[in-house]
Design a protein around this motif. Structure first.
Motif, PDB file in Angstrom:
ATOM      1  N   GLU A 249      42.895  81.662 -15.222  1.00 17.60           N
ATOM      2  CA  GLU A 249      41.656  82.187 -15.775  1.00 17.60           C
ATOM      3  C   GLU A 249      40.775  82.704 -14.646  1.00 17.60           C
ATOM      4  N   ARG A 250      39.875  83.622 -15.017  1.00 14.68           N
ATOM      5  CA  ARG A 250      38.964  84.179 -14.023  1.00 14.68           C
ATOM      6  C   ARG A 250      37.819  83.210 -13.754  1.00 14.68           C
ATOM      7  N   SER A 256      40.991  78.178 -10.905  1.00  9.03           N
ATOM      8  CA  SER A 256      40.817  79.546 -11.377  1.00  9.03           C
ATOM      9  C   SER A 256      40.893  80.499 -10.182  1.00  9.03           C
TER      10      SER A 256
END
Length: 362
Positions: A249-250, A256
């Protein structure tokens, strides 16, 4: 005769106590301060002298002070290691690929074709090919170079098929070459000799769709891991191209990444993702569970690299020895780390008092 005498002189000087001092017993491990270290920092490589260490030319410079070391890179992008002492680094500013031959203590280059227009414009992705060869993607020319073990161009392919090829990986399980085409938002599959087999993917956010795929790698079972960069995720496919899962995920929190540039899968089942803007690399297991994040921004002074310190890391590679190579682009160097697998620990056991913790982190 002169060469023989020169070597004899060097040997006598070394035996008489003029050899460089032994390397420090301090070793840098991650997790920092933990009782069960997993990753060790080995070295940084940024100059020709870093490659020449142990060779005759390096000994001459060390003893006689002939000249200052020369910087190797301007804008390094990707890295590949054959696990036998040869490491390849693409440099998009130099329009070249440098061969760091640690076994021979030399920096070498591929042999240029007779027609210069057939050579690199913007070399990016790298992958070790069968029989000791190397694949190189040219992002501007939209083609792949296949070099043999001697460094000669054996084949150029992908024209009229590829638009902006970046990452490459040769899969020995299925005997095929995967190419990430960021311009077409696709993965293209070739035979080892460059014959097109199939293409899959289109631009989007659904499973099996991509938004600027930049890099890819395979695990020991032949599953394909695609770094879907602008979607901030890794997508995993089986050898037939069927979607299996995705993760990532960003963000800037642990686990992340914000702007991922490179991916590598080691033989022990770890996935390494470089985060250029986070100045670090993130480690997952094959199912996508976050294990560790290593790094932080450091602008190195001169040619001295700091353990875990990066400025815009890009390409990352894991070789057959579980050595991890990371391109530190703005610091103009390559870092080497090591996953502490059983084979490595048998040869390099961790002794009491060796683990060094920087004062700022104590």
């Amino acid at each position: 005769m002169f060469t023989f005498l020169f070597r004899l002189l060097l040997a006598s000087l070394l035996l008489s106590g003029c050899a460089p001092k032994e390397a420090s017993l301090q070793r840098f491990f991650w997790p920092i301060g933990g009782d069960d270290p997993k990753i060790e920092f080995i070295r940084t490589v940024g100059t020709d002298r870093d490659v020449q260490k142990g060779g005759e030319s390096w000994l001459a410079e060390a003893l006689l002070g002939i000249e200052e070391p020369g910087s190797l890179f301007v804008s390094p992008y990707d890295v590949a290691s054959d696990g036998k002492g040869r490491v390849y680094v693409s440099d998009i500013a130099l329009n070249d690929v440098l061969i760091l031959d640690f076994a021979a203590h030399k920096v070498r280059h591929f042999e240029r074709p007779a027609q210069d227009e057939l050579f690199f414009v913007s070399p990016m992705g790298l992958a070790i090919a069968p029989a000791g060869g190397v694949y190189v993607s040219d992002n501007v020319q939209g083609r792949i170079y296949l070099f043999d073990a001697a460094g000669k161009v054996r084949k150029i392919f992908g024209q009229n098929i590829l638009r902006r090829p970046t990452g490459l990986v040769y899969d020995s399980v299925s005997d095929r070459l995967y190419v990430a085409d960021a311009g077409l938002h696709q993965v293209v599959v070739f035979t080892p000799d460059g014959l097109w087999q199939k293409t899959f993917g289109t631009r989007g956010e659904a499973p099996g769709e991509f938004n600027y795929p930049l890099d890819l790698d395979v695990d020991g079972d032949g599953n394909l891991y695609v770094l879907d960069s602008m979607n901030a995720r890794i997508q995993v496919f089986d050898a037939k191209g069927a979607f299996l899962r995705s993760f990532g995920e960003r963000g800037t929190s642990l686990g992340s990444f914000y702007m991922a540039k490179g991916i590598a899968v080691d033989r022990s089942g770890h996935v390494y993702v470089s985060d250029a803007i986070g100045h670090r690399f993130v480690i997952f297991d094959l199912m996508g569970t976050h294990l560790m994040t290593l790094g932080g921004r450091t602008s190195s002074q001169g040619n001295l690299g700091l353990p875990g310190g990066f400025d815009m890391p890009k390409g990352v590679a894991a070789d057959s020895n579980d050595a991890i190579w990371v391109v530190d682009s703005l610091n103009r160097m390559v870092h080497q780390y090591q996953f502490l697998n059983r084979d490595y620990l048998e040869k390099n056991p961790v002794q009491p008092g060796q683990a060094y913790i920087p004062e700022a982190l104590r």
